[in-house]
Design an enzyme around this catalytic site. Structure first.
Site, PDB file in Angstrom:
ATOM      1  N   LYS A 112     -36.418   2.555  34.749  1.00  0.00           N
ATOM      2  CA  LYS A 112     -36.256   2.446  33.299  1.00  0.00           C
ATOM      3  C   LYS A 112     -37.152   1.338  32.790  1.00  0.00           C
ATOM      4  CE  LYS A 112     -32.754   1.978  29.648  1.00  0.00           C
ATOM      5  NZ  LYS A 112     -33.488   1.027  28.823  1.00  0.00           N
TER       6      LYS A 112
ATOM      7  N   GLY B 265     -39.366  -0.075  28.829  1.00  0.00           N
ATOM      8  CA  GLY B 265     -39.233  -0.171  27.386  1.00  0.00           C
ATOM      9  C   GLY B 265     -39.362   1.157  26.683  1.00  0.00           C
ATOM     10  N   PHE B 266     -40.064   2.094  27.304  1.00  0.00           N
ATOM     11  CA  PHE B 266     -40.272   3.413  26.712  1.00  0.00           C
ATOM     12  C   PHE B 266     -39.039   4.294  26.891  1.00  0.00           C
ATOM     13  CE2 PHE B 266     -42.046   7.674  26.419  1.00  0.00           C
ATOM     14  CZ  PHE B 266     -42.991   7.552  25.417  1.00  0.00           C
ATOM     15  N   GLY B 267     -38.358   4.165  28.000  1.00  0.00           N
ATOM     16  CA  GLY B 267     -37.197   4.987  28.309  1.00  0.00           C
ATOM     17  C   GLY B 267     -37.054   5.163  29.807  1.00  0.00           C
TER      18      GLY B 267
ATOM     19  N   ASP C 167     -50.363  -6.026  29.923  1.00  0.00           N
ATOM     20  CA  ASP C 167     -49.031  -6.139  30.523  1.00  0.00           C
ATOM     21  C   ASP C 167     -49.106  -5.894  32.029  1.00  0.00           C
ATOM     22  OD1 ASP C 167     -46.366  -6.753  30.391  1.00  0.00           O
ATOM     23  OD2 ASP C 167     -45.697  -4.722  29.892  1.00  0.00           O
TER      24      ASP C 167
END
Length: 713
Positions: free
Chosen positions: A529, A531-533, A647
């Site tokens: 999991k 930040g996007f999903g 990132d």
């Protein structure tokens, strides 16, 4: 001058990597090799239009030879003009390594041979052929002008496989060509993890001279034309013959459009084959056989006309067949036929049939066991690195431990019943190597320390050189990939979507949400999991493993980041960047479909949370750092304008089965134009505080960015 020197050194160090890159499958997943072809240039085959490559990138043994001029023929495929031979003095087993495969997928592998008196001895050889660690067949050359094709359908247990030629003392092994073709796992169900199929014959009944291969057959199977015009007549159509739903063989329409039927309507159709002793290894029982018979009705049967016939083998009834009009159907056995020297198939009309029998095509396979499993993959990777470091070519070929009779010299292997063999000792009983402090080398240090330290020092030096070049080079890299730094993704002519963003133009496959549900088994297995999903595990219909990153409605990364990542990944391609297979933009559902990285994230391994509970060695850590640096260098120097990831952290570096590193998660990436971008915005901090790209580190804006990152912690 410093930049040029760095580039020159990197080119030298990358030579081996570039050679391996040329050995990758093409866009179809095909590997096509012309064995013995000199030079580095590929060529396009006139008949199939497939590109064939020289074999130097696939093997480090053998010599190139041309066949004698008397056997050259314009009618032959170009692969038969030359051979690679493996003369005596080499290892008894000589191998080709086929890489970048999908573990667990079914493949068709084909080897071609034509002696052509290449050695001037006029003594055609006999030798054995192995698919990986399992016996394939014996190759018995009896005619210098004849070509022999060995073809097998097997499930590949690893992400690479070897094809090996074994010298049995009856002449020098050689090979003319080698092909590998991926198949759907649903095709040829008789081939599985413990059993392979070896082609005896594949016949297209009806034509007299039309040999069918790719592109008429997308799987590139070879269909030999056959008709005995004294007994049979051809039946044909120009209309398309369709495959039935969930077809297990997918015979192409070009094959099914022709068939034979008896010239005398009251006669039967009879075909036969004889048992082949070369299909079994020495000491094994005679092979069993699989027959796959293909039928389609090509004539519109009207009124009370009926075409029905019985199928029997050696006078024992097998089945009854009534072919459908313009639909392919098949009849086949799943339990191999055994116990006979000759097998006779008979197709005879039933009592109520008004029409004679018909057959369109036939495939005959012998069955081989594939129960031998290769050595543990990570042991193989380690010992292969040693082999490469010290250029051991003569005795170390094929799998290190399997078969036992061909295990590499100086290795000790452990054989467990329920798992892969492992390497438990190196260089044991080698009088020229000492492995303790009691037997020093001439400089006073233990020899084992030298053997271990040399590879580590070499890797460290390469890593330092790469990082040095990344920091020192300020000139632009080659503009191989053009990325628009400011505009949104190009929109289609039909306008924008419900979010107000232009629809993205992608070269990759587009999935629907229902497609994603199917390939992930309704999102059953969660891989992670972000930040996007959530990221889910999936398998495509042809067996390819994938990772599906599905955007959740509560995600703090929105449509803009989704479009940016999809846009970038359709335009950049590098072995150290995760590849995107496709995307989904179906109403409110958004997802990206990536290649599956089986070993998870670097962070999991560093923190000791990987599934194998094993710490990374320093050599593995250095190699992962090097490969990550190569991916970043490509983004910074190989794209124009450069791409800044923004990132880079251990959770965004993924590892495949071989622990090869690939950078992922490009949703926060930014294109940076040195000519037009005069500043880096510091009003918004993106990514994870504390992780900063080298491009930021060496810029004059580093201190501003660093101070801001500290204040946000």
């Amino acid at each position: 001058m410093a930049a040029r020197s760095c580039l020159h050194l990197l080119i030298i160090l990358a030579a081996g990597v570039l050679q391996a890159a040329r050995a990758q499958p093409d866009s179809n997943g095909f590997i096509s090799i012309d064995c013995g072809l000199s030079g580095t240039a590929s060529y396009v085959d006139n008949a199939t239009k497939l590109s064939y490559s020289p074999d130097a990138a696939f093997t480090d043994a053998g010599t190139n030879n041309n066949i004698s001029v008397e056997y050259f023929s314009p009618a032959n495929s170009r692969i038969f003009d030359n051979v690679r031979s493996f003369p005596s003095g080499a290892a008894p087993r000589s191998c080709y390594t086929l890489s970048s495969l999908v573990a667990g997928l079914k493949y068709l592998v084909r080897a071609n041979f034509m002696y052509g008196n290449y050695d001037g001895l006029r003594r055609p050889p006999v030798f054995d052929l192995y698919a990986g660690v399992n016996f394939w067949r014996t190759v018995n050359i009896t005619d210098a002008a004849a070509s022999i094709t060995a073809e097998a359908i097997i499930v590949v247990p690893e992400d690479s496989m070897q094809v090996c030629l074994l010298n049995t003392g009856a002449g020098t092994p050689f090979i003319s060509g080698l092909d590998l073709r991926p198949l759907k796992n649903s095709l040829y169900p008789q081939a599985n993890a413990t059993q392979g199929l070896v082609m005896v014959d594949r016949v297209n009944y009806g034509p007299t001279d039309t040999f069918i291969r790719y592109p008429d057959d997308p799987r590139d199977r070879g269909w030999r034309p056959l008709i005995d015009t004294t007994r049979y007549v051809e039946v044909s159509t120009t209309k398309t013959v369709q495959n039935v739903a969930k077809d297990l063989f997918e015979v192409p329409s070009a094959v099914m459009q022709t068939a034979i039927t008896p010239r005398n309507a009251s006669d039967s159709i009879e075909v036969y084959w004889t048992a082949d002793p070369s299909a079994a290894s020495a000491g094994d029982p005679p092979p069993g056989y699989i027959a796959i018979m293909h039928f389609s009705e090509l004539q519109l049967v009207q009124g009370n006309a009926v075409r029905a016939f019985n199928i029997s083998l050696n006078d024992e009834w097998l089945d009854r067949m009534m072919p459908d009009y313009l639909y392919a159907d098949a009849d086949y056995n799943t339990v191999p036929f055994r116990g006979s020297n000759r097998y006779n198939l008979t197709f005879r009309a039933t009592a109520n049939s008004t029409m004679p029998p018909i057959i369109n095509a036939l495939e005959i396979f012998s069955v081989i066991p594939t129960t031998n499993v290769p050595t543990y993959a990570k042991d193989v990777s380690g010992i292969t690195a040693i082999k490469k470091q010290y250029e051991v070519k003569q005795s170390w070929m094929g799998d290190p431990c399997v078969p036992k009779t061909l295990a590499w010299d100086w290795l000790t292997c452990s054989y467990a019943i329920s798992s892969s063999p492992t390497i438990t000792g190196v260089y044991e009983n080698n009088p020229d190597l000492c492995i303790d402090d009691t037997c020093p080398s001439p400089n006073g240090k233990p020899k084992l320390a030298i053997y271990i330290s040399v590879p580590i020092v070499a890797v460290t030096m390469i890593l330092v050189l790469v990082l040095f070049c990344l920091l020192r080079r300020k000139t632009k890299g080659s503009a191989n990939n053009i990325v628009n730094p400011h505009s949104e993704p190009t929109s289609h002519s039909h306008g924008s979507d419900s979010y107000g963003h232009g629809s993205i133009q992608l070269e990759n496959r587009r999935f629907t949400y229902k497609d994603l549900q199917m390939i992930t088994n309704n999102f059953e297995q969660v891989l992670g999991k972000g930040g996007f999903g959530y990221v889910y595990y999936g398998i495509l219909e042809e067996g390819t493993q994938v990772a599906v990153k599905l955007r959740s409605q509560s995600s703090n990364q929105g449509v803009k980041e989704f479009l940016r990542e999809a846009q970038i990944l359709t335009r950049i391609h590098h072995k150290n960047l995760v590849s995107m297979i496709g995307y989904c933009k179906d109403g409110e559902y958004m997802a990206l479909v990536y290649e599956y990285m089986s070993e998870g994230t670097l962070e999991e391994h560093i923190a000791g949370r990987d599934r194998n509970k094993r710490n990374l060695t320093w050599t593995e850590r250095l190699r992962i750092a090097l490969e990550s640096a190569q991916g970043l260098e490509y983004l910074h120097k190989g794209c124009s304008p450069p791409l800044i990831h923004r990132d880079v952290k251990a959770t965004n570096i993924l590892l495949n089965m071989k622990l090869e590193a690939k950078i992922a998660d490009f949703g926060l990436s930014k294109a940076f134009n040195h000519d037009s971008d005069t500043h880096v915005s510091t009003s918004i901090l993106v990514g994870t505080p504390g992780y900063i790209d080298p491009e930021y580190v060496i810029s004059k804006f580093f201190f501003i960015y660093y101070i801001q990152s500290l204040t946000t912690k």
